[in-house]
Design an enzyme around this catalytic site. Structure first.
Site, PDB file in Angstrom:
ATOM      1  N   CYS A  96       0.822  -1.225   0.000  1.00  0.00           N
ATOM      2  CA  CYS A  96       0.000   0.000   0.000  1.00  0.00           C
ATOM      3  C   CYS A  96       0.847   1.262   0.000  1.00  0.00           C
ATOM      4  CB  CYS A  96      -0.935   0.002   1.209  1.00  0.00           C
ATOM      5  SG  CYS A  96      -2.041  -1.404   1.198  1.00  0.00           S
TER       6      CYS A  96
ATOM      7  N   ASN B 237     -10.049  -0.917  -1.555  1.00  0.00           N
ATOM      8  CA  ASN B 237      -8.621  -0.668  -1.338  1.00  0.00           C
ATOM      9  C   ASN B 237      -7.853  -1.211  -2.547  1.00  0.00           C
ATOM     10  OD1 ASN B 237      -5.921  -0.895  -0.591  1.00  0.00           O
ATOM     11  ND2 ASN B 237      -6.369  -1.447   1.532  1.00  0.00           N
TER      12      ASN B 237
ATOM     13  N   HIS C 246      -3.823   6.999   1.517  1.00  0.00           N
ATOM     14  CA  HIS C 246      -4.086   5.696   0.900  1.00  0.00           C
ATOM     15  C   HIS C 246      -5.465   5.244   1.366  1.00  0.00           C
ATOM     16  CE1 HIS C 246      -4.191   1.502   0.107  1.00  0.00           C
ATOM     17  NE2 HIS C 246      -4.001   1.166   1.368  1.00  0.00           N
TER      18      HIS C 246
HETATM   19  N1  COA Z   1     -18.659 -10.061   6.520  1.00  0.00           N
HETATM   20  C1  COA Z   1     -19.251 -10.413   7.673  1.00  0.00           C
HETATM   21  N2  COA Z   1     -18.564 -10.722   8.782  1.00  0.00           N
HETATM   22  C2  COA Z   1     -17.228 -10.662   8.722  1.00  0.00           C
HETATM   23  C3  COA Z   1     -16.554 -10.309   7.543  1.00  0.00           C
HETATM   24  C4  COA Z   1     -17.327 -10.000   6.408  1.00  0.00           C
HETATM   25  N3  COA Z   1     -16.785  -9.633   5.244  1.00  0.00           N
HETATM   26  N4  COA Z   1     -15.229 -10.328   7.784  1.00  0.00           N
HETATM   27  C5  COA Z   1     -15.080 -10.701   9.062  1.00  0.00           C
HETATM   28  N5  COA Z   1     -16.285 -10.901   9.624  1.00  0.00           N
HETATM   29  C6  COA Z   1     -16.599 -11.321  10.979  1.00  0.00           C
HETATM   30  C7  COA Z   1     -15.463 -11.989  11.690  1.00  0.00           C
HETATM   31  O1  COA Z   1     -15.406 -13.347  11.328  1.00  0.00           O
HETATM   32  C8  COA Z   1     -15.842 -11.787  13.133  1.00  0.00           C
HETATM   33  O2  COA Z   1     -16.789 -12.753  13.487  1.00  0.00           O
HETATM   34  P1  COA Z   1     -16.760 -13.410  14.962  1.00  0.00           P
HETATM   35  O3  COA Z   1     -16.966 -12.270  15.901  1.00  0.00           O
HETATM   36  O4  COA Z   1     -17.898 -14.378  14.903  1.00  0.00           O
HETATM   37  O5  COA Z   1     -15.418 -14.042  15.101  1.00  0.00           O
HETATM   38  C9  COA Z   1     -16.545 -10.440  13.138  1.00  0.00           C
HETATM   39  O6  COA Z   1     -16.894 -10.165  11.766  1.00  0.00           O
HETATM   40  C10 COA Z   1     -15.688  -9.323  13.642  1.00  0.00           C
HETATM   41  O7  COA Z   1     -14.430  -9.444  13.027  1.00  0.00           O
HETATM   42  P2  COA Z   1     -13.279  -8.467  13.368  1.00  0.00           P
HETATM   43  O8  COA Z   1     -12.061  -8.858  12.611  1.00  0.00           O
HETATM   44  O9  COA Z   1     -13.179  -8.306  14.852  1.00  0.00           O
HETATM   45  O10 COA Z   1     -13.897  -7.128  12.774  1.00  0.00           O
HETATM   46  P3  COA Z   1     -13.289  -5.716  12.777  1.00  0.00           P
HETATM   47  O11 COA Z   1     -14.228  -4.789  13.417  1.00  0.00           O
HETATM   48  O12 COA Z   1     -11.863  -5.674  13.219  1.00  0.00           O
HETATM   49  O13 COA Z   1     -13.313  -5.362  11.220  1.00  0.00           O
HETATM   50  C11 COA Z   1     -11.789  -5.200   9.399  1.00  0.00           C
HETATM   51  C12 COA Z   1     -12.547  -6.132  10.330  1.00  0.00           C
HETATM   52  C13 COA Z   1     -10.907  -6.056   8.497  1.00  0.00           C
HETATM   53  C14 COA Z   1     -12.776  -4.420   8.561  1.00  0.00           C
HETATM   54  C15 COA Z   1     -10.959  -4.226  10.264  1.00  0.00           C
HETATM   55  O14 COA Z   1     -10.201  -4.928  11.212  1.00  0.00           O
HETATM   56  C16 COA Z   1     -10.064  -3.368   9.453  1.00  0.00           C
HETATM   57  O15 COA Z   1     -10.520  -2.550   8.693  1.00  0.00           O
HETATM   58  N6  COA Z   1      -8.727  -3.504   9.612  1.00  0.00           N
HETATM   59  C17 COA Z   1      -7.798  -2.786   8.809  1.00  0.00           C
HETATM   60  C18 COA Z   1      -7.694  -3.475   7.499  1.00  0.00           C
HETATM   61  C19 COA Z   1      -6.965  -2.682   6.467  1.00  0.00           C
HETATM   62  O16 COA Z   1      -7.159  -1.503   6.349  1.00  0.00           O
HETATM   63  N7  COA Z   1      -6.135  -3.364   5.706  1.00  0.00           N
HETATM   64  C20 COA Z   1      -5.404  -2.790   4.678  1.00  0.00           C
HETATM   65  C21 COA Z   1      -4.275  -2.015   5.250  1.00  0.00           C
HETATM   66  S1  COA Z   1      -3.450  -1.171   4.014  1.00  0.00           S
END
Ligand code: COA
Length: 330
Positions: free
Chosen positions: A113, A287, A257
């Protein structure tokens, strides 16, 4: 020393729009979950017959045209991606051939990224140093062929999209253009956001087990990435401002980004910037990793969001971890 400015920009987005609703047919997810957690409503997926380099070359061609130069004027090509056409060689040489460029150097950057800003800093140095008058920098990403579209991959599959952006960096006068670039890395976090295999840590580097276990798909510790991103973005933006004697109130526009809308909002709040000064298009593209900043920059210029004399900051954070900022006086 002479300056370096962005003399032209271009973008290339695949025409196929994939909505959150489309993804619900492939995995257990909902539009509501994706919008609330990421701000993404749709993304673009490339035609299966297309390669990353084709998108990158198309964006590059537009940037060259907008800069008012020809391919013969470009002294160096820099290509940032994590999704190359071939494991080797990199996409840079593909673009050199597709654009019919002279036999200039083609440098491939692997900083995910943050890759575009790393590449831009290389162009800045070459132009400021007088080694080349024009450097073409491309950020291009073809995620759709490498994601796990089952429920097991839903945390990453809903985030990423395809696209390409490019800029031509050329000479600048009167203190305008790129003021400074600031690059950082911290490799101890590499395993938190990566594609583990195939890789040469393993022997042989690719096995059936790699495919069977899905280790060729992106692996992300979402909460961990989030926590580091919201700390590093403001830090590196402040670093670029302080280096040049400015504060956030001097900024006309921040182009981060496009990782996640919640990260963008947290960064804007940390910098005490009003919403109108923080650009976002993640809703439409997801993204696009190395492509997100040059796509955003091209859109900002097209929409008249950047005027002559504006102070603009570009900032990125991603896998590695790597993070960077570039401060520009337009
Ligand atoms: N749809 C529905 N549920 C989903 C899912 C989706 N696409 N992806 C994950 N889940 C579920 C998980 O399995 C989890 O279920 P559980 O509670 O039964 O275990 C629940 O949602 C919560 O997951 P969690 O990972 O705690 O969610 P979160 O609030 O952290 O959100 C992201 C997940 C990935 C959106 C978040 O962590 C994020 O944005 N992180 C940064 C990612 C990023 O920017 N990456 C690129 C960097 S350059």
């Amino acid at each position: 020393m002479r300056g370096a400015r962005i003399a032209g920009t271009g973008r290339e987005l695949p025409s196929r729009v994939v909505t959150n609703e489309d993804l619900t047919k492939l995995m257990d997810t909902t539009d509501e979950w994706i919008v609330q957690r990421t701000g993404i409503r749709e993304r673009r997926f490339a035609d299966p017959s297309a390669g990353n380099s084709h998108m990158g070359a198309a964006a590059g061609r537009k940037a060259i045209a907008q800069a008012g130069i020809s391919v013969e004027d470009v002294g160096l090509l820099v290509f940032a991606t994590l999704s190359p056409d071939y494991y080797f060689p990199g996409c840079g040489v593909m673009v050199q051939a597709q654009l019919g460029m002279p036999t200039v150097g083609a440098l491939d950057v692997r900083d995910q990224c943050t890759g575009f800003l790393y590449g831009l800093s290389v162009a800045e140095a070459y132009v400021k140093g007088g080694f080349h008058d024009y450097v073409l920098v491309i950020g291009s990403e073809l995620h759709s062929k490498g994601l796990n579209f089952s429920t097991a991959g839903r945390d990453t599959a809903v985030i990423f999209g395809d696209g390409a952006g490019a800029v031509v960096v050329g000479p600048a006068e009167n203190g305008k253009g790129i003021l400074s670039s600031h690059l950082h890395s911290e490799g101890k976090h590499a395993a938190e956001l990566c594609v583990e295999e195939p890789g040469f840590l393993k022997s042989p580097w690719l096995t059936h087990e790699t495919i069977d276990s899905g280790k060729h798909y992106p692996k992300m510790n979402g909460k961990y990435v989030f926590a580091h991103a919201v700390r590093r973005f403001p830090e590196v933006i402040r670093e670029s401002l302080a280096k040049n004697g400015y504060t956030a109130s001097d900024l006309a526009l921040l182009i981060p980004h496009q990782a996640n809308q919640r990260i963008t909002q947290a960064v804007g709040a940390a910098m005490e910037l009003p919403e109108g000064k923080v650009f976002s298009n993640i809703e439409r593209y997801g993204n696009t990793t190395a492509a997100s900043i040059p796509i955003a920059l091209d859109e900002c210029l097209e929409q008249g969001r950047i005027r002559e004399g504006d102070l603009v900051c570009l900032a990125a954070f991603g896998s590695g971890f790597t993070w960077a900022s570039t401060l520009i006086r337009w």
